[in-house]
Design a protein around this motif. Structure first.
Motif, PDB file in Angstrom:
ATOM      1  N   PRO A 118       0.840  -1.211   0.000  1.00  0.00           N
ATOM      2  CA  PRO A 118       0.000   0.000   0.000  1.00  0.00           C
ATOM      3  C   PRO A 118       0.876   1.263   0.000  1.00  0.00           C
ATOM      4  O   PRO A 118       1.924   1.287   0.635  1.00  0.00           O
ATOM      5  N   TRP A 119       0.419   2.271  -0.688  1.00  0.00           N
ATOM      6  CA  TRP A 119       1.168   3.521  -0.779  1.00  0.00           C
ATOM      7  C   TRP A 119       0.831   4.396   0.419  1.00  0.00           C
ATOM      8  O   TRP A 119      -0.081   5.220   0.366  1.00  0.00           O
ATOM      9  N   THR A 120       1.573   4.223   1.483  1.00  0.00           N
ATOM     10  CA  THR A 120       1.354   5.063   2.666  1.00  0.00           C
ATOM     11  C   THR A 120       2.515   6.037   2.808  1.00  0.00           C
ATOM     12  O   THR A 120       3.631   5.765   2.349  1.00  0.00           O
ATOM     13  N   TRP A 121       2.224   7.141   3.452  1.00  0.00           N
ATOM     14  CA  TRP A 121       3.259   8.151   3.645  1.00  0.00           C
ATOM     15  C   TRP A 121       4.392   7.603   4.507  1.00  0.00           C
ATOM     16  O   TRP A 121       5.568   7.854   4.229  1.00  0.00           O
ATOM     17  N   ALA A 122       4.068   6.845   5.536  1.00  0.00           N
ATOM     18  CA  ALA A 122       5.100   6.297   6.429  1.00  0.00           C
ATOM     19  C   ALA A 122       6.052   5.384   5.656  1.00  0.00           C
ATOM     20  O   ALA A 122       7.273   5.457   5.827  1.00  0.00           O
ATOM     21  N   LYS A 123       5.504   4.538   4.802  1.00  0.00           N
ATOM     22  CA  LYS A 123       6.356   3.633   4.009  1.00  0.00           C
ATOM     23  C   LYS A 123       7.187   4.416   3.001  1.00  0.00           C
ATOM     24  O   LYS A 123       8.366   4.126   2.795  1.00  0.00           O
ATOM     25  N   PHE A 124       6.569   5.396   2.386  1.00  0.00           N
ATOM     26  CA  PHE A 124       7.298   6.231   1.430  1.00  0.00           C
ATOM     27  C   PHE A 124       8.446   6.958   2.130  1.00  0.00           C
ATOM     28  O   PHE A 124       9.578   6.969   1.647  1.00  0.00           O
ATOM     29  N   GLU A 125       8.138   7.538   3.267  1.00  0.00           N
ATOM     30  CA  GLU A 125       9.145   8.289   4.010  1.00  0.00           C
ATOM     31  C   GLU A 125      10.304   7.380   4.434  1.00  0.00           C
ATOM     32  O   GLU A 125      11.467   7.769   4.367  1.00  0.00           O
ATOM     33  N   GLU A 182       8.349   2.672  13.258  1.00  0.00           N
ATOM     34  CA  GLU A 182       8.003   1.388  13.872  1.00  0.00           C
ATOM     35  C   GLU A 182       7.742   1.510  15.373  1.00  0.00           C
ATOM     36  O   GLU A 182       7.038   0.681  15.944  1.00  0.00           O
ATOM     37  N   LEU A 183       8.264   2.552  16.012  1.00  0.00           N
ATOM     38  CA  LEU A 183       8.029   2.743  17.447  1.00  0.00           C
ATOM     39  C   LEU A 183       6.692   3.427  17.733  1.00  0.00           C
ATOM     40  O   LEU A 183       6.216   3.405  18.866  1.00  0.00           O
ATOM     41  N   VAL A 184       6.127   4.049  16.725  1.00  0.00           N
ATOM     42  CA  VAL A 184       4.844   4.746  16.893  1.00  0.00           C
ATOM     43  C   VAL A 184       3.875   4.325  15.787  1.00  0.00           C
ATOM     44  O   VAL A 184       3.070   5.127  15.324  1.00  0.00           O
ATOM     45  N   ILE A 185       3.964   3.071  15.410  1.00  0.00           N
ATOM     46  CA  ILE A 185       3.221   2.577  14.248  1.00  0.00           C
ATOM     47  C   ILE A 185       1.704   2.603  14.446  1.00  0.00           C
ATOM     48  O   ILE A 185       0.953   2.793  13.507  1.00  0.00           O
ATOM     49  N   THR A 186       1.264   2.433  15.685  1.00  0.00           N
ATOM     50  CA  THR A 186      -0.171   2.508  15.968  1.00  0.00           C
ATOM     51  C   THR A 186      -0.435   3.725  16.851  1.00  0.00           C
ATOM     52  O   THR A 186       0.476   4.248  17.504  1.00  0.00           O
TER      53      THR A 186
END
Length: 179
Positions: free
Chosen positions: A44-51, A97-101
């Protein structure tokens, strides 16, 4: 940029599209490789993954590590809640990953607040980060008002009856009452 996306109410994939629209040269070539990988893996194209991908490619490892370390060591200390939240939000981008949710983000934010503020939040049921921030700021404001009130109270002179009687005008006034 995240603030702009929030203000414009951009969906996650639109955020990524907006960023890549501006790429040229090496950045555009890099994105074509990443996009192909994401499509192949159905990512999925998410901002977090892109960043994360962008930082891995264009941010020097030493800088990335420093920012991760800064986030891990971040505590409120002498910072106001607003200053702490600003640093927390800025640095959290480097350790998604430390603030993923939302739960992890809230927990991490509250854990590193000053203990006296944490005490006020112990029984609070907080599920949204903005609610946590609002409650924390209210606690900070209340503590500040409490401190100001007690400082004023301590600085006002207290007069005892003996002290009042020692004042010349009051003594004359009392004598007038006795007549």
């Amino acid at each position: 940029m995240v603030e702009i996306f929030a203000a414009l109410d951009y969906a996650e994939d639109s955020q990524v599209n907006f960023a890549i629209f501006q790429f040229e040269g090496a950045a555009r070539s890099w994105w074509n490789v990443v996009r192909a990988k994401w499509e192949r893996e159905q990512t999925p194209w998410t901002w977090a993954k892109f960043e994360r991908e962008f930082n891995a490619k264009f941010l020097l490892p030493k800088i990335q590590e420093k920012r991760e370390d800064d986030f891990i060591k971040l505590k409120q200390g002498l910072l106001s809640v607003a200053e702490y939240e600003k640093r927390f939000t800025k640095l959290s981008k480097f350790v998604p990953e430390l603030v993923i949710t939302e739960h992890k983000r809230i927990k991490r934010f509250i854990q590193e607040l000053n203990v006296k503020i944490q005490e006020f939040l112990a029984a609070a049921q907080i599920t949204i980060f903005t609610d946590a921030l609002d409650k924390v700021q209210r606690v900070e404001n209340a503590k500040s008002q409490f401190k100001t009130f007690h400082a004023r109270k301590r600085s006002k002179p207290s007069y005892t009856l003996e002290r009042l009687r020692s004042l010349p005008n009051l003594l004359k006034w009392e004598e007038g009452l006795e007549e």
